[in-house]
Design a protein around this motif. Sequence first.
Motif, PDB file in Angstrom:
ATOM      1  N   LEU A 164     -19.151  37.835  30.071  1.00  0.00           N
ATOM      2  CA  LEU A 164     -18.326  39.039  29.964  1.00  0.00           C
ATOM      3  C   LEU A 164     -16.838  38.739  30.173  1.00  0.00           C
ATOM      4  CD1 LEU A 164     -21.031  40.464  29.993  1.00  0.00           C
ATOM      5  CD2 LEU A 164     -20.080  42.112  31.591  1.00  0.00           C
ATOM      6  N   ILE A 165     -16.021  39.235  29.250  1.00  0.00           N
ATOM      7  CA  ILE A 165     -14.566  39.019  29.289  1.00  0.00           C
ATOM      8  C   ILE A 165     -13.882  40.332  28.909  1.00  0.00           C
ATOM      9  CG2 ILE A 165     -12.666  37.767  28.173  1.00  0.00           C
ATOM     10  CD1 ILE A 165     -14.681  35.466  27.761  1.00  0.00           C
ATOM     11  N   LYS A 166     -12.902  40.730  29.692  1.00  0.00           N
ATOM     12  CA  LYS A 166     -12.309  42.056  29.473  1.00  0.00           C
ATOM     13  C   LYS A 166     -11.646  42.193  28.109  1.00  0.00           C
ATOM     14  CE  LYS A 166     -11.936  43.750  34.104  1.00  0.00           C
ATOM     15  NZ  LYS A 166     -11.146  44.363  35.148  1.00  0.00           N
ATOM     16  N   GLU A 167     -11.082  41.104  27.588  1.00  0.00           N
ATOM     17  CA  GLU A 167     -10.412  41.181  26.284  1.00  0.00           C
ATOM     18  C   GLU A 167     -11.414  41.402  25.146  1.00  0.00           C
ATOM     19  OE1 GLU A 167      -9.603  39.140  28.656  1.00  0.00           O
ATOM     20  OE2 GLU A 167      -7.445  39.411  28.963  1.00  0.00           O
ATOM     21  N   PHE A 168     -12.706  41.147  25.385  1.00  0.00           N
ATOM     22  CA  PHE A 168     -13.706  41.252  24.312  1.00  0.00           C
ATOM     23  C   PHE A 168     -14.731  42.373  24.520  1.00  0.00           C
ATOM     24  CE2 PHE A 168     -12.591  36.643  24.193  1.00  0.00           C
ATOM     25  CZ  PHE A 168     -11.992  36.644  22.950  1.00  0.00           C
ATOM     26  N   HIS A 169     -15.092  42.635  25.743  1.00  0.00           N
ATOM     27  CA  HIS A 169     -16.240  43.514  25.991  1.00  0.00           C
ATOM     28  C   HIS A 169     -15.829  44.840  26.619  1.00  0.00           C
ATOM     29  CE1 HIS A 169     -17.869  39.339  25.988  1.00  0.00           C
ATOM     30  NE2 HIS A 169     -18.767  39.902  25.207  1.00  0.00           N
ATOM     31  N   THR A 170     -16.126  45.928  25.909  1.00  0.00           N
ATOM     32  CA  THR A 170     -15.897  47.276  26.433  1.00  0.00           C
ATOM     33  C   THR A 170     -17.247  47.865  26.864  1.00  0.00           C
ATOM     34  OG1 THR A 170     -16.283  48.311  24.296  1.00  0.00           O
ATOM     35  CG2 THR A 170     -13.999  47.623  24.791  1.00  0.00           C
ATOM     36  N   GLU A 171     -17.186  49.005  27.521  1.00  0.00           N
ATOM     37  CA  GLU A 171     -18.445  49.657  27.906  1.00  0.00           C
ATOM     38  C   GLU A 171     -19.263  49.997  26.655  1.00  0.00           C
ATOM     39  OE1 GLU A 171     -18.203  52.849  30.755  1.00  0.00           O
ATOM     40  OE2 GLU A 171     -20.151  53.629  30.097  1.00  0.00           O
ATOM     41  N   GLN A 172     -18.551  50.426  25.592  1.00  0.00           N
ATOM     42  CA  GLN A 172     -19.277  50.750  24.353  1.00  0.00           C
ATOM     43  C   GLN A 172     -19.988  49.509  23.796  1.00  0.00           C
ATOM     44  OE1 GLN A 172     -20.178  53.481  23.041  1.00  0.00           O
ATOM     45  NE2 GLN A 172     -21.056  52.610  21.174  1.00  0.00           N
ATOM     46  N   ASP A 173     -19.321  48.349  23.868  1.00  0.00           N
ATOM     47  CA  ASP A 173     -19.980  47.104  23.414  1.00  0.00           C
ATOM     48  C   ASP A 173     -21.239  46.848  24.230  1.00  0.00           C
ATOM     49  OD1 ASP A 173     -18.058  46.352  21.450  1.00  0.00           O
ATOM     50  OD2 ASP A 173     -16.732  45.635  23.048  1.00  0.00           O
ATOM     51  N   MET A 174     -21.154  47.054  25.540  1.00  0.00           N
ATOM     52  CA  MET A 174     -22.311  46.784  26.397  1.00  0.00           C
ATOM     53  C   MET A 174     -23.452  47.759  26.082  1.00  0.00           C
ATOM     54  SD  MET A 174     -21.181  44.144  27.724  1.00  0.00           S
ATOM     55  CE  MET A 174     -22.620  43.737  28.701  1.00  0.00           C
ATOM     56  N   ARG A 175     -23.089  49.005  25.744  1.00  0.00           N
ATOM     57  CA  ARG A 175     -24.135  49.967  25.331  1.00  0.00           C
ATOM     58  C   ARG A 175     -24.823  49.477  24.055  1.00  0.00           C
ATOM     59  NH1 ARG A 175     -23.985  54.697  27.976  1.00  0.00           N
ATOM     60  NH2 ARG A 175     -22.074  55.070  29.160  1.00  0.00           N
ATOM     61  N   GLU A 176     -24.023  48.983  23.121  1.00  0.00           N
ATOM     62  CA  GLU A 176     -24.600  48.524  21.851  1.00  0.00           C
ATOM     63  C   GLU A 176     -25.447  47.271  22.056  1.00  0.00           C
ATOM     64  OE1 GLU A 176     -21.697  48.374  18.634  1.00  0.00           O
ATOM     65  OE2 GLU A 176     -20.767  50.216  19.380  1.00  0.00           O
ATOM     66  N   ILE A 177     -25.003  46.388  22.962  1.00  0.00           N
ATOM     67  CA  ILE A 177     -25.809  45.197  23.267  1.00  0.00           C
ATOM     68  C   ILE A 177     -27.140  45.632  23.903  1.00  0.00           C
ATOM     69  CG2 ILE A 177     -25.967  43.145  24.733  1.00  0.00           C
ATOM     70  CD1 ILE A 177     -22.906  42.785  24.323  1.00  0.00           C
ATOM     71  N   ALA A 178     -27.077  46.600  24.802  1.00  0.00           N
ATOM     72  CA  ALA A 178     -28.305  47.075  25.466  1.00  0.00           C
ATOM     73  C   ALA A 178     -29.303  47.611  24.440  1.00  0.00           C
ATOM     74  CB  ALA A 178     -27.960  48.146  26.499  1.00  0.00           C
ATOM     75  N   ASP A 179     -28.794  48.333  23.453  1.00  0.00           N
ATOM     76  CA  ASP A 179     -29.696  48.826  22.397  1.00  0.00           C
ATOM     77  C   ASP A 179     -30.262  47.668  21.580  1.00  0.00           C
ATOM     78  OD1 ASP A 179     -29.333  51.438  23.110  1.00  0.00           O
ATOM     79  OD2 ASP A 179     -27.748  51.821  21.640  1.00  0.00           O
ATOM     80  N   TRP A 180     -29.418  46.678  21.321  1.00  0.00           N
ATOM     81  CA  TRP A 180     -29.816  45.539  20.491  1.00  0.00           C
ATOM     82  C   TRP A 180     -30.926  44.726  21.160  1.00  0.00           C
ATOM     83  CZ3 TRP A 180     -25.848  41.213  18.761  1.00  0.00           C
ATOM     84  CH2 TRP A 180     -26.392  40.509  17.684  1.00  0.00           C
ATOM     85  N   VAL A 181     -30.774  44.467  22.442  1.00  0.00           N
ATOM     86  CA  VAL A 181     -31.763  43.612  23.126  1.00  0.00           C
ATOM     87  C   VAL A 181     -32.931  44.424  23.692  1.00  0.00           C
ATOM     88  CG1 VAL A 181     -30.034  41.858  23.693  1.00  0.00           C
ATOM     89  CG2 VAL A 181     -30.586  43.626  25.393  1.00  0.00           C
TER      90      VAL A 181
END
Length: 232
Positions: A164-181
């Motif tokens: 996790l890196i602040k310049e790349f990962h937002t909360e929305q990204d983490m939500r989308e990753i959670a759905d993906w995995v």
Amino acid sequence: MIICGFEKFSMVDYDGKIACTVFTGGCNFRCPFCHNGSLVIGDVSSQEISLDEVFDYLNKRKGLVDAVCVTGGEATLQKGLDEFYAKVRDMGYATKLDTNGLRPDVLKDLLDKNLLDYVAMDIKNSKAKYALTTGVKNVDIDKINESVEMLKNSNVDYEFRTTLIKEFHTEQDMREIADWVSGAKRYFMQHYNDTEGCISHGFTEFSKAETEAFIPLFEGKVGMVGIRGYKN
Ligand code: SF4
């Protein structure tokens, strides 16, 4: 197979096992935060370690080391990876592959041949931000997704993981990753460290508390969610 590094003893590369780790040269991504920069953009031919040296060590360490991890660079780019794992298995070691998932054909071959005991696959970011996060244009996200689905539907032990890196990962990204995995056995969020060997520098880490705040996004979707790399 181009081996550029060999860590003879590791307690952290394979959960629950004493392992040694083989570092292969070359990668099909250029993640700017990669901490193995010399293996990715360096002259790998000047760093080569012979297979004989690795097998000599493994012969002497039978019973003292449990497992052999192959990491990168990107290990699935290596010719002879299947033969390497087969020999390691014959010697009685458990096997682990670290991969970015961009070569599902190689992953499938290793799984079909039953050569792997554990696979750790990176999920670099949400699908839309893969090119940004991996430093290459036109990432074939279908191939990454093929590897994700292959592992979810396999019998092998595995995890997905994201640094996790602040310049790349937002909360929305983490939500989308959670759905993906969703449906996966395990998912880990890893602490980013800016070290001397990184390809680029100056990115911003998430604190442990900030990372823990993402855990509920994954609860109920994966069998186990955890964080790694933070000091208490
Ligand atoms: S982090 Fe992994 S996938 Fe990214 S460049 Fe480094 S070795 Fe390759």
